[in-house]
Design a protein around this motif. Structure first.
Motif, mmCIF file in Angstrom:
data_model
loop_
_atom_site.group_PDB
_atom_site.id
_atom_site.type_symbol
_atom_site.label_atom_id
_atom_site.label_comp_id
_atom_site.label_asym_id
_atom_site.label_seq_id
_atom_site.Cartn_x
_atom_site.Cartn_y
_atom_site.Cartn_z
ATOM 1 N N ARG A 124 -6.338 -8.012 -29.345
ATOM 2 C CA ARG A 124 -6.857 -7.044 -30.324
ATOM 3 C C ARG A 124 -6.475 -7.415 -31.756
ATOM 4 O O ARG A 124 -6.794 -6.678 -32.691
ATOM 5 N N GLN A 125 -5.731 -8.516 -31.891
ATOM 6 C CA GLN A 125 -5.339 -9.055 -33.193
ATOM 7 C C GLN A 125 -4.503 -8.073 -34.004
ATOM 8 O O GLN A 125 -4.673 -7.921 -35.220
ATOM 9 N N LEU A 131 -0.641 -1.664 -31.759
ATOM 10 C CA LEU A 131 -1.368 -1.474 -30.504
ATOM 11 C C LEU A 131 -0.911 -0.189 -29.818
ATOM 12 O O LEU A 131 -1.725 0.654 -29.415
ATOM 13 N N LEU A 132 0.397 -0.021 -29.698
ATOM 14 C CA LEU A 132 0.943 1.140 -28.993
ATOM 15 C C LEU A 132 0.649 2.438 -29.743
ATOM 16 O O LEU A 132 0.293 3.460 -29.143
ATOM 17 N N LEU A 133 0.788 2.404 -31.070
ATOM 18 C CA LEU A 133 0.538 3.623 -31.852
ATOM 19 C C LEU A 133 -0.930 4.034 -31.831
ATOM 20 O O LEU A 133 -1.245 5.217 -31.953
ATOM 21 N N ASP A 134 -1.818 3.073 -31.654
ATOM 22 C CA ASP A 134 -3.250 3.380 -31.644
ATOM 23 C C ASP A 134 -3.746 3.921 -30.303
ATOM 24 O O ASP A 134 -4.866 4.438 -30.212
ATOM 25 N N LEU A 135 -2.931 3.815 -29.259
ATOM 26 C CA LEU A 135 -3.328 4.336 -27.950
ATOM 27 C C LEU A 135 -3.225 5.855 -27.933
ATOM 28 O O LEU A 135 -2.312 6.436 -28.527
ATOM 29 N N SER A 136 -4.145 6.509 -27.250
ATOM 30 C CA SER A 136 -4.035 7.953 -27.046
ATOM 31 C C SER A 136 -2.892 8.221 -26.069
ATOM 32 O O SER A 136 -2.457 7.313 -25.337
ATOM 33 N N PRO A 137 -2.350 9.448 -26.027
ATOM 34 C CA PRO A 137 -1.314 9.746 -25.036
ATOM 35 C C PRO A 137 -1.723 9.382 -23.613
ATOM 36 O O PRO A 137 -0.922 8.820 -22.852
ATOM 37 N N LYS A 138 -2.956 9.668 -23.248
ATOM 38 C CA LYS A 138 -3.417 9.349 -21.892
ATOM 39 C C LYS A 138 -3.460 7.837 -21.665
ATOM 40 O O LYS A 138 -3.043 7.343 -20.607
ATOM 41 N N GLU A 139 -3.940 7.101 -22.641
ATOM 42 C CA GLU A 139 -4.010 5.639 -22.513
ATOM 43 C C GLU A 139 -2.612 5.028 -22.427
ATOM 44 O O GLU A 139 -2.372 4.104 -21.650
ATOM 45 N N LEU A 140 -1.694 5.552 -23.234
ATOM 46 C CA LEU A 140 -0.330 5.024 -23.221
ATOM 47 C C LEU A 140 0.331 5.277 -21.873
ATOM 48 O O LEU A 140 0.916 4.374 -21.270
ATOM 49 N N VAL A 141 0.229 6.493 -21.380
ATOM 50 C CA VAL A 141 0.880 6.846 -20.116
ATOM 51 C C VAL A 141 0.251 6.089 -18.950
ATOM 52 O O VAL A 141 0.912 5.809 -17.944
ATOM 53 N N ALA A 142 -1.017 5.691 -19.077
ATOM 54 C CA ALA A 142 -1.661 4.902 -18.026
ATOM 55 C C ALA A 142 -1.037 3.518 -17.871
ATOM 56 O O ALA A 142 -1.238 2.852 -16.857
ATOM 57 N N THR A 143 -0.241 3.084 -18.851
ATOM 58 C CA THR A 143 0.436 1.785 -18.747
ATOM 59 C C THR A 143 1.802 1.910 -18.086
ATOM 60 O O THR A 143 2.498 0.903 -17.908
ATOM 61 N N LEU A 144 2.186 3.129 -17.707
ATOM 62 C CA LEU A 144 3.530 3.381 -17.176
ATOM 63 C C LEU A 144 3.489 3.709 -15.695
ATOM 64 O O LEU A 144 2.473 4.163 -15.173
ATOM 65 N N GLN A 356 11.940 -4.670 -32.316
ATOM 66 C CA GLN A 356 11.568 -4.195 -33.650
ATOM 67 C C GLN A 356 10.228 -3.465 -33.614
ATOM 68 O O GLN A 356 9.985 -2.554 -34.415
ATOM 69 N N HIS A 357 9.359 -3.835 -32.682
ATOM 70 C CA HIS A 357 8.094 -3.122 -32.487
ATOM 71 C C HIS A 357 8.335 -1.788 -31.772
ATOM 72 O O HIS A 357 7.748 -0.762 -32.124
ATOM 73 N N LEU A 358 9.189 -1.823 -30.758
ATOM 74 C CA LEU A 358 9.352 -0.662 -29.881
ATOM 75 C C LEU A 358 10.080 0.488 -30.562
ATOM 76 O O LEU A 358 9.772 1.660 -30.306
ATOM 77 N N VAL A 359 11.047 0.183 -31.434
ATOM 78 C CA VAL A 359 11.729 1.289 -32.117
ATOM 79 C C VAL A 359 10.799 1.961 -33.126
ATOM 80 O O VAL A 359 10.918 3.178 -33.374
ATOM 81 N N LEU A 360 9.882 1.200 -33.701
ATOM 82 C CA LEU A 360 8.886 1.820 -34.582
ATOM 83 C C LEU A 360 8.026 2.798 -33.791
ATOM 84 O O LEU A 360 7.774 3.930 -34.235
ATOM 85 N N PHE A 361 7.570 2.375 -32.615
ATOM 86 C CA PHE A 361 6.779 3.268 -31.768
ATOM 87 C C PHE A 361 7.603 4.481 -31.351
ATOM 88 O O PHE A 361 7.120 5.625 -31.407
ATOM 89 N N ASN A 362 8.833 4.243 -30.920
ATOM 90 C CA ASN A 362 9.675 5.357 -30.469
ATOM 91 C C ASN A 362 9.824 6.419 -31.546
ATOM 92 O O ASN A 362 9.777 7.626 -31.266
#
Length: 409
Positions: A124-125, A131-144, A356-362
């Motif tokens: 997705r470049q 990438l993670l922030l742009d996912l909807s809650p449903k889309e994000l949870v579908a990866t878990l 460094q990516h994940l703490v921004l998302f968190n």
């Protein structure tokens, strides 16, 4: 973008001069078991698992076994229901017997999962955090994979945590301008001399760090106490100091020594005893309060994290995406920690590249407190885009992917 080939690499780096030493690890060889997902384009996904050298070859072999089912998969289709894919890899019957969900197989899973998320972001470049922030809650949870967590965290609850934190994102987005605060974990490796520690503390302060960590766990507790007082004296009362015992002590020792060390006002004591002993951590937390416990570097999976959180046995959650089952399980544990109101401050076996990516998302998406992220500089020169620390802050990564690409030698 289809996965056409899977390549596994055993990469090891000798540190030397006492760097990386702690109370239980004399080895100064850091190592990555690397999973590369090649595609029908020039883009490839890179995933790391972290070890201390010996045994890295075992993790590499396990990556080969566990990744076979990814051959031929298209990345968007793969990630649209990655939670199910994750579980199918995790619970492959013959390999599950070797864990379950811990040790060599779990490390191999981390490399594979991290490669999948890297490839997805690159396709997705965008950087992984975006990438993670742009996912909807449903889309994000579908990866878990929330299996075995239903008693404390259902799919609906996980989505609601994300949905409820959509409010306030604008305010928390400020971190994308300021960067994420770092702490220096390399001022006080276990085998450093007092003079070396003094020099490192002064250098860290000059570079803008306001928090730093000292390794403890000596056979002679008086050495720990002396060194801790040394760091406090050199750093001053305004500096945040953490102490890390790397699992050295039994419970009676931990109770006694932590009480002595509390005189320097440490922010936390990290891995004070055996990482599998939930009840010992629970007892210790009560005995040494208000001194707080940080744990998670060697906690292998979401179930044991759940037990720690339920027991009130950790005050800071140090989940590491190159030791648990990759980005997917890291995010699961971050949601768990949010449910229990425990901050996530990752251990960075990846040297902070992915974290460094994940703490921004968190912070932005889950609402975790914006505290700081560990910084270890020793492998920076091996990364194509090393984490950039300026004035004591991680700069927000701009390159597509999860920042795991290494330079080719």
């Amino acid at each position: 973008m289809y996965i056409t080939k899977i390549e596994v690499t055993d990469k090891r780096f000798n540190l030397g001069n006492g760097a990386g030493s702690d109370a239980v690890n004399d080895s100064t060889q850091y190592a990555y078991a690397i999973c590369e997902l090649h595609t029908d384009s020039s883009v490839k996904g890179i995933g790391l698992a972290f070890t201390l050298g010996a045994g890295n070859d075992l993790v590499c072999k396990a990556i080969q076994y566990l990744s076979e089912t990814l051959q031929g998969r298209e990345i968007e289709e793969l990630m649209s229901d990655f939670g199910s894919v994750y579980r199918s890899i995790l619970d492959s019957p013959t390999y599950r017997w070797l864990g379950p969900h811990k040790g060599v197989m779990q490390l191999a899973l981390a490399a594979i999962v991290n490669a999948c998320f890297d490839l997805w972001a690159k396709s997705r470049q965008v950087p992984l955090w975006k990438l993670l922030l742009d996912l909807s809650p449903k889309e994000l949870v579908a990866t878990l994979d929330l299996n075995y967590l239903e008693d404390v965290l259902t799919i609906e609850e996980a989505e609601n945590i994300l949905r409820n934190n959509l409010t306030g994102r604008t305010l928390r987005n400020r971190v994308l301008q300021t960067g994420y605060k770092a702490y220096d974990t390399s001022v006080g490796w276990f085998n450093y001399s007092d003079e070396k520690i003094k020099e490192n503390v002064a250098r860290a302060i000059d570079r803008g760090f306001t928090a730093m960590k000292l390794k403890v766990g000596s056979n002679d507790p008086l050495r720990d106490i002396r060194r801790a007082k040394l760091v406090r004296a050199e750093a001053g009362d305004r500096t945040t100091i953490m102490l890390d015992a790397n699992q050295k002590w039994n419970l009676p020792q931990a109770i006694s020594i932590c009480k002595e060390l509390s005189t320097i006002n440490p922010y936390w004591i990290e891995e004070p005893t055996h990482p599998d002993d939930v009840l010992a951590h629970q007892t210790l937390a009560k005995e040494i309060a208000p001194l707080k416990i940080a744990a998670g570097e060697h906690i292998p999976n979401k179930i044991i994290f759940k037990n720690f959180l339920e027991a009130g046995a950790m005050d800071f959650c140090q989940v590491d995406c190159v030791r648990v089952g990759g980005v997917s399980e890291f995010l699961t544990i971050s949601l768990l920690a949010k449910k229990f109101n425990v901050p996530v401050v990752p251990h960075v076996g990846d040297m902070g590249q992915i974290h460094q990516h994940l703490v921004l998302f968190n912070h932005v998406a889950i609402g975790h407190e914006n505290l700081f992220l560990e910084h270890i500089p020793h492998l920076a020169k091996y990364f194509k885009n090393p984490a950039n620390i300026s004035g004591g802050y991680y700069a927000v990564p701009a390159e597509a992917g999860n920042s795991s690409d290494l330079v080719t030698s």
